[in-house]
Design an enzyme around this catalytic site. Structure first.
Site, mmCIF file in Angstrom:
data_model
loop_
_atom_site.group_PDB
_atom_site.id
_atom_site.type_symbol
_atom_site.label_atom_id
_atom_site.label_comp_id
_atom_site.label_asym_id
_atom_site.label_seq_id
_atom_site.Cartn_x
_atom_site.Cartn_y
_atom_site.Cartn_z
ATOM 1 N N TRP A 136 28.072 78.238 38.515
ATOM 2 C CA TRP A 136 27.117 77.255 37.990
ATOM 3 C C TRP A 136 27.108 77.171 36.470
ATOM 4 C CZ3 TRP A 136 24.304 80.339 34.906
ATOM 5 C CH2 TRP A 136 24.209 81.688 35.265
ATOM 6 N N ASN A 137 27.744 78.115 35.773
ATOM 7 C CA ASN A 137 27.588 78.098 34.305
ATOM 8 C C ASN A 137 28.455 77.048 33.624
ATOM 9 O OD1 ASN A 137 29.851 79.625 34.984
ATOM 10 N ND2 ASN A 137 29.668 80.958 33.197
ATOM 11 N N SER A 144 30.952 86.689 39.437
ATOM 12 C CA SER A 144 30.743 88.076 39.021
ATOM 13 C C SER A 144 31.812 89.005 39.585
ATOM 14 C CB SER A 144 29.354 88.550 39.458
ATOM 15 O OG SER A 144 29.250 88.480 40.855
ATOM 16 N N GLU A 189 38.582 85.095 38.290
ATOM 17 C CA GLU A 189 38.110 85.065 36.908
ATOM 18 C C GLU A 189 36.692 85.589 36.962
ATOM 19 O OE1 GLU A 189 36.288 84.486 33.935
ATOM 20 O OE2 GLU A 189 36.343 82.328 34.273
ATOM 21 N N CYS A 230 31.156 83.595 30.441
ATOM 22 C CA CYS A 230 31.876 84.849 30.705
ATOM 23 C C CYS A 230 32.601 85.354 29.461
ATOM 24 C CB CYS A 230 32.836 84.668 31.870
ATOM 25 S SG CYS A 230 33.907 83.248 31.663
ATOM 26 N N GLU A 256 26.938 92.907 32.012
ATOM 27 C CA GLU A 256 27.023 91.602 31.350
ATOM 28 C C GLU A 256 25.623 90.991 31.207
ATOM 29 O OE1 GLU A 256 30.033 87.889 32.028
ATOM 30 O OE2 GLU A 256 29.296 88.954 33.763
HETATM 31 P P1 NAD Z 1 26.186 86.223 41.800
HETATM 32 O O1 NAD Z 1 27.049 87.403 41.703
HETATM 33 O O2 NAD Z 1 25.186 86.141 42.913
HETATM 34 O O3 NAD Z 1 27.051 84.887 41.937
HETATM 35 C C1 NAD Z 1 28.077 84.564 41.029
HETATM 36 C C2 NAD Z 1 28.761 83.306 41.567
HETATM 37 O O4 NAD Z 1 29.408 83.621 42.790
HETATM 38 C C3 NAD Z 1 27.813 82.173 41.923
HETATM 39 O O5 NAD Z 1 28.421 80.956 41.567
HETATM 40 C C4 NAD Z 1 27.644 82.261 43.432
HETATM 41 O O6 NAD Z 1 27.426 80.996 44.026
HETATM 42 C C5 NAD Z 1 28.956 82.812 43.871
HETATM 43 N N1 NAD Z 1 28.879 83.679 45.041
HETATM 44 C C6 NAD Z 1 28.003 84.679 45.265
HETATM 45 N N2 NAD Z 1 28.268 85.291 46.428
HETATM 46 C C7 NAD Z 1 29.344 84.658 46.950
HETATM 47 C C8 NAD Z 1 30.114 84.826 48.128
HETATM 48 N N3 NAD Z 1 29.862 85.807 49.005
HETATM 49 N N4 NAD Z 1 31.130 83.972 48.353
HETATM 50 C C9 NAD Z 1 31.447 83.011 47.471
HETATM 51 N N5 NAD Z 1 30.775 82.813 46.328
HETATM 52 C C10 NAD Z 1 29.739 83.631 46.069
HETATM 53 O O7 NAD Z 1 25.479 86.105 40.431
HETATM 54 P P2 NAD Z 1 24.618 84.964 39.743
HETATM 55 O O8 NAD Z 1 23.225 85.439 39.631
HETATM 56 O O9 NAD Z 1 24.844 83.614 40.319
HETATM 57 O O10 NAD Z 1 25.316 84.998 38.335
HETATM 58 C C11 NAD Z 1 25.095 86.105 37.505
HETATM 59 C C12 NAD Z 1 26.303 86.931 37.288
HETATM 60 O O11 NAD Z 1 27.481 86.324 37.767
HETATM 61 C C13 NAD Z 1 26.483 87.092 35.814
HETATM 62 O O12 NAD Z 1 25.919 88.285 35.396
HETATM 63 C C14 NAD Z 1 27.949 87.067 35.619
HETATM 64 O O13 NAD Z 1 28.438 88.382 35.680
HETATM 65 C C15 NAD Z 1 28.515 86.403 36.811
HETATM 66 N N6 NAD Z 1 29.064 85.064 36.576
HETATM 67 C C16 NAD Z 1 30.255 84.982 35.971
HETATM 68 C C17 NAD Z 1 30.806 83.752 35.745
HETATM 69 C C18 NAD Z 1 32.130 83.603 35.071
HETATM 70 O O14 NAD Z 1 32.375 82.582 34.465
HETATM 71 N N7 NAD Z 1 33.014 84.572 35.195
HETATM 72 C C19 NAD Z 1 30.128 82.608 36.138
HETATM 73 C C20 NAD Z 1 28.885 82.733 36.780
HETATM 74 C C21 NAD Z 1 28.375 83.980 36.995
#
Ligand code: NAD
Length: 479
Positions: free
Chosen positions: A153-154, A231, A252, A286, A383
């Site tokens: 979502w970011n 993540s 990523e 990220c 992070e």
């Molecule tokens: P999260 O770990 O719940 O989710 C991260 C992303 O993964 C979200 O887009 C979510 O929809 C997706 N996701 C979660 N579980 C999944 C699954 N089982 N199968 C497929 N997709 C899944 O965390 P969050 O609260 O949404 O985001 C916070 C953390 O996520 C941050 O601290 C950061 O580390 C990480 N993040 C990283 C990026 C990046 O660009 N690398 C982008 C968004 C979030």
């Protein structure tokens, strides 16, 4: 409901499907927590239909000439540019970032479609000299097959764009699951391809409970590869599941970028660049500059300059021209930042500005600067994914490198110095996938974007981004 915000739909086998008769969830505006739209969830039958469509379309898309594929991607890129204001408005509504940033991201998504459109035409294999006069060795690049992609979502435009364009340019078909929090932006990036004449089934878009969708798709033998941005924790889970059937993967994941500011740095100029970079997208990036290791000779001056500029930032609704920073995208970040900042202060960190949620509706967090943050504090290890800068002094290069490299993350790193010797030490010594020296600009369609260590596998963009969707086939011929 906002007029600018489109009706949310699934896209399967060239058809747009509404939430009628399906489970659905509301999508919120992080500025005031109002409901923007109703997002349909794909049922099991929808997921099966998407898989069947992507599988059915693969052979003919694979055989479609790279030029014909390129034409569609380039036409879609032009449509993105034509619709940039609309798509950027959708993004700001659902994600919160200032409209200026949304617009730049939308245009970067168009550049990404264009880049892959061109690169797909140069997907060269090679001829290798044989061992004997009659042997002919050829290396072919072939599309891996049906792919699944999960985007966060970011960056609701650029992350789906890389996955869509990489897969399609290589001749793969794709099932994309964008983030449920920011569906409209991805939907508009899919719509431009549909409008540009993409054959049915080549690209499908579904939403749902993330673990259920990925759980289903990654168990299917038809899926040859998946790509995930998100993540590290989720990336590891998905990689483990996909490994059961040896699916290819591009991951990523998280980062915790160190920034080394050396003693010769132009403090005012570097503070300008780093304040703009740190608070972009409210730090939910990220590759956000996060752990600042500043040479002790310029430390006090740097902290003062950074804090002064941070205090001038205007936080507000991203649709308003004056806003430099919007809200956090969701309440999860509010909880995490509350916990992490309290922990850092308990361990002796100095809070210079910010540090708390802003009053009123929406998920607004004050731009925050902490210094002298203990290496054991959660913020220095986890992070932050929020508008928080952590500034610590260092005495020499050995210390700067040791502290920069101490985490399991290795996505982005930055350094500011004119000293060519120091630059070489950094280029050789920082464990990272991407290093920006005197710049924060490390993300562009032409160059590989990806991390090392627990920040991921492989790259998106650049020639590497296309090759990530290709299998290598050796053909050795003789008379
Ligand atoms: P999260 O770990 O719940 O989710 C991260 C992303 O993964 C979200 O887009 C979510 O929809 C997706 N996701 C979660 N579980 C999944 C699954 N089982 N199968 C497929 N997709 C899944 O965390 P969050 O609260 O949404 O985001 C916070 C953390 O996520 C941050 O601290 C950061 O580390 C990480 N993040 C990283 C990026 C990046 O660009 N690398 C982008 C968004 C979030």
């Amino acid at each position: 409901m906002s007029h600018a915000y489109p009706q949310l739909q699934l896209f399967i086998n060239g058809q747009w499907l509404s939430s009628e008769g399906r489970k659905s969830e509301p999508v919120f505006n992080p500025v005031d927590e109002s409901v923007l739209g109703d997002l349909p969830h794909a049922s099991q039958a929808d997921l099966q239909a998407a898989l069947q469509a992507a599988n059915g379309a693969f052979e003919s898309w694979k055989r479609t000439s790279p030029l014909a594929r390129s034409d569609i991607l380039r036409k879609a890129a032009s449509l993105i540019r034509e619709r940039a204001t609309h798509i950027a408005t959708c993004m700001t509504l659902e994600q919160g970032k200032p409209l200026r940033e949304s617009r730049l991201e939308v245009l970067a998504a168009a550049d990404t479609y264009d880049w892959y459109a061109e690169e797909g035409r140069r997907n060269y294999g090679r001829l290798v000299p044989g061992k004997t006069p009659t042997q002919r060795i050829a290396v072919h690049h072939e599309p891996v097959g049906v792919c699944a992609a999960f985007a966060p979502w970011n960056f609701p435009a650029i992350t789906p764009a890389r996955k869509i364009a990489g897969a399609l340019a290589a001749g793969c078909t794709l099932i994309l699951k964008p983030a449920e929090e920011t569906p409209a932006t991805a939907q508009e990036l899919v719509r431009v391809l549909h409008d540009a004449g993409l054959p049915a089934g080549v690209l499908n878009m579904v939403f749902g409970v993330p673990a259920e969708v990925s759980g289903y798709l990654l168990d299917q033998p038809e899926i040859a590869k998946f790509s995930f941005t998100g993540s590290t924790a989720v990336g590891k889970m998905l990689a483990a599941q996909a490994a059961r059937s040896m699916k290819r993967a591009t991951l990523e994941l998280g980062g915790h970028a160190p920034v080394i500011v050396w003693k010769d740095a132009d403090v005012a100029k570097v503070a300008d660049a780093l304040v703009a970079g740190k608070f972009r997208n409210a730090g939910q990036v990220c590759i956000s500059p996060t752990r600042f290791y500043v040479h002790r000779e310029v430390f006090d001056r740097f902290v003062a300059a950074f804090v002064e500029r941070t205090r001038q930032l205007k936080v507000g609704n991203g649709l308003e021209e004056a806003s430099n920073m919007g809200p956090l995208a969701n309440p999860r970040r509010i909880e995490a930042l509350t916990r992490l900042i309290a922990d850092a202060q308990k361990r002796g960190a100095t809070l210079h500005t910010g540090g708390k949620r802003m009053p009123g509706a929406g998920f607004f967090w004050e731009p925050t600067v902490l210094s002298h943050v203990d290496e054991d504090a959660g913020l220095m290890n986890e992070e932050p994914f929020g508008p928080v800068a952590l500034i610590n002094p260092v005495d020499d290069m050995e210390e700067a490198l040791r502290r920069a490299n101490r985490l399991q993350y290795g996505l982005a790193a930055y350094a500011f110095t004119q000293d060519s010797g120091v630059r070489q030490q950094l280029a050789n010594g920082v464990q990272t996938g991407m290093l920006g020296i005197n710049t924060l600009n490390i993300s562009m369609a032409e160059a590989p974007f990806g991390g090392v260590k627990e920040s991921g596998w492989g790259s998106e963009c650049g020639i590497e981004g296309l090759q990530a969707y290709c299998n290598i086939k050796l053909v050795s011929e003789d008379q």
